[in-house]
Design a protein around this motif. Sequence first.
Motif, PDB file in Angstrom:
ATOM      1  N   VAL A  42      32.402  44.000  33.701  1.00  0.00           N
ATOM      2  CA  VAL A  42      31.411  43.946  34.780  1.00  0.00           C
ATOM      3  C   VAL A  42      30.539  42.691  34.631  1.00  0.00           C
ATOM      4  CG1 VAL A  42      29.839  45.336  36.180  1.00  0.00           C
ATOM      5  CG2 VAL A  42      31.442  46.482  34.670  1.00  0.00           C
ATOM      6  N   ALA A  43      29.260  42.853  34.356  1.00  0.00           N
ATOM      7  CA  ALA A  43      28.341  41.706  34.304  1.00  0.00           C
ATOM      8  C   ALA A  43      28.639  40.791  33.129  1.00  0.00           C
ATOM      9  CB  ALA A  43      26.892  42.203  34.231  1.00  0.00           C
ATOM     10  N   ALA A  44      29.375  41.271  32.126  1.00  0.00           N
ATOM     11  CA  ALA A  44      29.698  40.442  30.958  1.00  0.00           C
ATOM     12  C   ALA A  44      30.896  39.528  31.207  1.00  0.00           C
ATOM     13  CB  ALA A  44      29.966  41.337  29.752  1.00  0.00           C
ATOM     14  N   GLN A  45      31.490  39.578  32.396  1.00  0.00           N
ATOM     15  CA  GLN A  45      32.563  38.642  32.713  1.00  0.00           C
ATOM     16  C   GLN A  45      32.017  37.221  32.718  1.00  0.00           C
ATOM     17  OE1 GLN A  45      35.461  40.218  35.889  1.00  0.00           O
ATOM     18  NE2 GLN A  45      33.661  41.503  36.164  1.00  0.00           N
ATOM     19  N   ARG A  57      36.528  37.224  42.713  1.00  0.00           N
ATOM     20  CA  ARG A  57      37.133  36.412  41.656  1.00  0.00           C
ATOM     21  C   ARG A  57      38.334  37.116  41.024  1.00  0.00           C
ATOM     22  NH1 ARG A  57      31.620  36.039  40.521  1.00  0.00           N
ATOM     23  NH2 ARG A  57      30.710  33.981  40.832  1.00  0.00           N
ATOM     24  N   LYS A  58      39.401  36.369  40.820  1.00  0.00           N
ATOM     25  CA  LYS A  58      40.550  36.917  40.112  1.00  0.00           C
ATOM     26  C   LYS A  58      40.313  36.814  38.603  1.00  0.00           C
ATOM     27  CE  LYS A  58      43.266  38.383  43.331  1.00  0.00           C
ATOM     28  NZ  LYS A  58      42.299  39.127  44.113  1.00  0.00           N
ATOM     29  N   PRO A  59      40.844  37.768  37.827  1.00  0.00           N
ATOM     30  CA  PRO A  59      40.619  37.752  36.381  1.00  0.00           C
ATOM     31  C   PRO A  59      41.098  36.454  35.745  1.00  0.00           C
ATOM     32  CG  PRO A  59      41.563  39.845  37.085  1.00  0.00           C
ATOM     33  CD  PRO A  59      41.629  38.932  38.267  1.00  0.00           C
ATOM     34  N   LEU A  60      40.298  35.918  34.836  1.00  0.00           N
ATOM     35  CA  LEU A  60      40.634  34.661  34.178  1.00  0.00           C
ATOM     36  C   LEU A  60      41.917  34.784  33.362  1.00  0.00           C
ATOM     37  CD1 LEU A  60      37.036  33.684  32.992  1.00  0.00           C
ATOM     38  CD2 LEU A  60      38.251  32.821  34.999  1.00  0.00           C
ATOM     39  N   ILE A  61      42.125  35.944  32.753  1.00  0.00           N
ATOM     40  CA  ILE A  61      43.329  36.135  31.940  1.00  0.00           C
ATOM     41  C   ILE A  61      44.585  36.041  32.799  1.00  0.00           C
ATOM     42  CG2 ILE A  61      43.403  38.669  32.143  1.00  0.00           C
ATOM     43  CD1 ILE A  61      44.023  36.758  28.865  1.00  0.00           C
ATOM     44  N   LEU A  62      44.494  36.478  34.050  1.00  0.00           N
ATOM     45  CA  LEU A  62      45.624  36.381  34.977  1.00  0.00           C
ATOM     46  C   LEU A  62      45.894  34.918  35.319  1.00  0.00           C
ATOM     47  CD1 LEU A  62      47.724  37.472  36.952  1.00  0.00           C
ATOM     48  CD2 LEU A  62      45.876  37.940  38.582  1.00  0.00           C
TER      49      LEU A  62
END
Length: 984
Positions: A42-45, A57-62
């Motif tokens: 959540v906010a820790a992204q 936003r798409k996940p950075l790991i993806l």
Amino acid sequence: MHAKTITTTLTPLALKDAPALIETVFPAQKVSFEAQSERKAVAAQTLTGLGSYWKGRKPLILVRAIVLGSLLPPTDDAEADLAIFEKLMAFDDEGLARRALAANAYSATMLQEVIPISDPERYFSGRGWRRDITDDEKLVLYRRALTTLSSYEEKASLGKRPEELDQDWLFSPVWPEVNRHYAHLGVNVQSLPELVEQFGILRYGHRPRVGDTFSGGGSIPFEAARIGCDAYASDLNPVACMLTWGAFNIVGASAKSRAEIEKEYGAVAKAVSTAIDSLGVEKDAEGNQAKAFLYCLETRCPESGWLVPMSPTWVISKNGNIIAQLVPDHASKRFDIRIKSGATAEEMREATAGTVQDGNLQYQLDGKTFRIPIRTLRGDFRDSQGNTGNRLRQWGKEDFAAAPNDVFQERLYAIHWITKDSLKDARPKTYFASPTDADLERERRVNAIVAENLTRWQEEGLVPDMAIEPGDKTDEPIRTRGWTHWHHLFNARQLLLYAELKKHASATLSLSLCQMINTSARLTRWTIGDGPGRSGGTKQVFDNQALNVLFNYGCRASIYLLDALTGKVGGSSIPNGPRLEQRCLPAAEISSNCDIFITDPPYADAVNYHEITEFFIAWLRKNPPQQFADWVWDSRRALAIKGSGEDFRRGMVAAYKAMAEHMPDNGMQCVMFTHQDTGVWGDLIGIFWAAGLQVVAAWYIATETTSELKKGGYVQGTVILMLKKRAAGERTGFKQRLLPAVRQEVARQIETMMHLNDTVKAHHGEPVFNDSDLQMAGYAAALKVLTAYTHIGGEDVTSFALRPRVRGEVTVVDEIVQQAAETASSLLVPEGLTADAWAKLTGIERFVLRMLDMETTGSAKLDNYQNFAKAFHVEDYARVMGDMRPNHARLKRVSEYASRELTDATEIGATRLGRLIIALQQLLKDTEPQVIVDQMRGEMADFLEVRPLLVDVLTFIERKSPEPEVRTAAEVLGARLKNLRFGE
């Protein structure tokens, strides 16, 4: 690539014509799990702090997985390729052990419980680690502990996310193996940026350049740059551009630069706080400091003539049981509002029901209940031409508060105070109180300051003067309040505070300003505290991408608002090498060449950012900081690609054709889109086809479980579609010839993947792909065949893509996708059934038996059920579901079916499987097996012909059912049918 020849130096463009690994191998299930873990932060992204109002936003790991998968080549050893890829993503056992150690997942006691340790004194002292034990020594035990866990999810859930670790330490064991695996290419690397650069040289002759022309919140260009790519980012929307700028220049800045930003923020917070203090509008005579002000609407009831406060609840805080109580003042025909702490359970219950209920103003006075629809108060009407409207006064540019005769007035009804003595404490003491005469005098002073300065502030760009343009989302404040300008969405206190902040406007502060106005406006809900020590607070305006007009709201005082500027500026530095370029342009006007494009375009029901970001644009459009001065500070709604239909398709074709023209012949495109109905598939495939692109792969990623507020709690999946330029020249195909080619290619692709699955499962215990991956690969294989052509049946692909869809029309894309689904389905026979039996089953029967098989492996993700329901053409799969929670999904048990759900009128009831469910239910109720068999024979005209199939299905249920009594019943009935003699 096949036989490896060893070279010691890189040969630029050696991989120019080589396929990418992501075309054939991609650990979609592990990426899915990691993407969901990132979302749950959540906010820790990493980028959320820049602007939590941007939800897409798409996940950075993806993104990292897509970039690496697009650069790495396959070799002749698919299993080894996969192993190296997983090491580079920290998905391998060593990476998982390091991630678990970084999270301190195991205490000394837990480790000794989980694994036998013959010499514990070597590692532990008392209940903890010995001080002289190194991380390498701890890892020895962590590696052993993780071998006791059976699934990737169990192992990964113990650790931190890969991006949270020191990257040098996390990947230090990986580089020797990477260098050995790719030694034939001359690869010699010691970091991800080095790996990215060297494979860029091998493919493109230079460091790879990744572009995103719908950059939004900036996750794609940021992550590409963070792992060493040059990055190009553009977006039509200036707020999106600002967020991407923040990703590059705040989150991605060096530690030294972030320390300078912290200093700037601290200085601004001090200056604004001093300015507000000098006005004497937030502290009382004893020096107590206001933290928040609570406001509600107030309206004159047309029936009683009383002025009634409006709020859906009068509970202020669960912590301390604090409520507001309405006390009639008969002399003034209005209500005093008294704040009470320590309310009883009964008083709390009564306060929960406010004066706004179910669209009505509802209150009690002298024993009588009054109930007046809000629409009546507004004076809603429809004229003779069918146009709707109401009798609310339209506010003017000079307004910031209600006029005396307006239907809706505004009232300060409570103040959240911090006691003077605890102002500097880590956890200050707070209390709520009704406003006193002195408080109301300070309120009047704030209004007077704003009234005196508003025009000048608007001219100087310190406060918005921008009108609200009507639209799907922006109509709401105009219709329900009469607000016509963006500054009407803020009260006098908020305008005063933001005007002070704007005096210090810089590029970095602009991002913080937008976060602040998202947390304190007339549209910020007041929450009543959801845990110990939480007294309540204001929520975000855009917690669900809409402009929700409220009857009561919370307003942050300076100490609460400026707290956002006093914390540490977190970040994750971008390496020095990559070159970053940013533009504020429509996607079709791309200005630079890129090797790889990764985009998440708008489509169908995507969020109307072009409308709702005007909430922020209004504050920044006049005198923007120098870094943003060249951008067009307007949402440019007319140019935004949105919705669906012909304009949407034309805009998308232009955008993707422009990208194709700005990438090399061996370039790659990845397009992400939310997995929706086949209509979206059809539109998007047609668009990419017309843009000159050919599908080469598709993967399904379960990216997140959305909140109830947004999507009703359903899993939201993302399809990543990989595309390359279509070979030059005209190529005409005909549907009747295409379908056999599609079936052949789908079968080849799925059989190849199933072979890799078997190999990896034999060596590691877990397969790479699940059925959803295989199904998606089938779609991609079919579309690869289709999109290789420029004409189908005489129609060119551009005409096809732009032609309006007719409701109910089945296009060639729909047919091809369906052909792929059917071919894939015929291959994905559940363990325990023969291909012959599988071929004889209907769609709903296949769905139930396939999901029953998946449930035996522990699968409980709703998206699997959604995907297979589409593949098997199930009309309403919810009717056979026992639980539809996103991560706890399951089929109905045999015993859970009601008789009405198994009639011939239902989808399952009309099938042979439905008849078997009835038979099993009868057997569980002690009906004689022979009676049941006789009934089935009488009801089924083809009983003898289908008897072997019924036996096969019962044998399958006997093996797979989670209900022991059903397994027994299936065994009994199956044996009776199997041993049935002719004539019985």
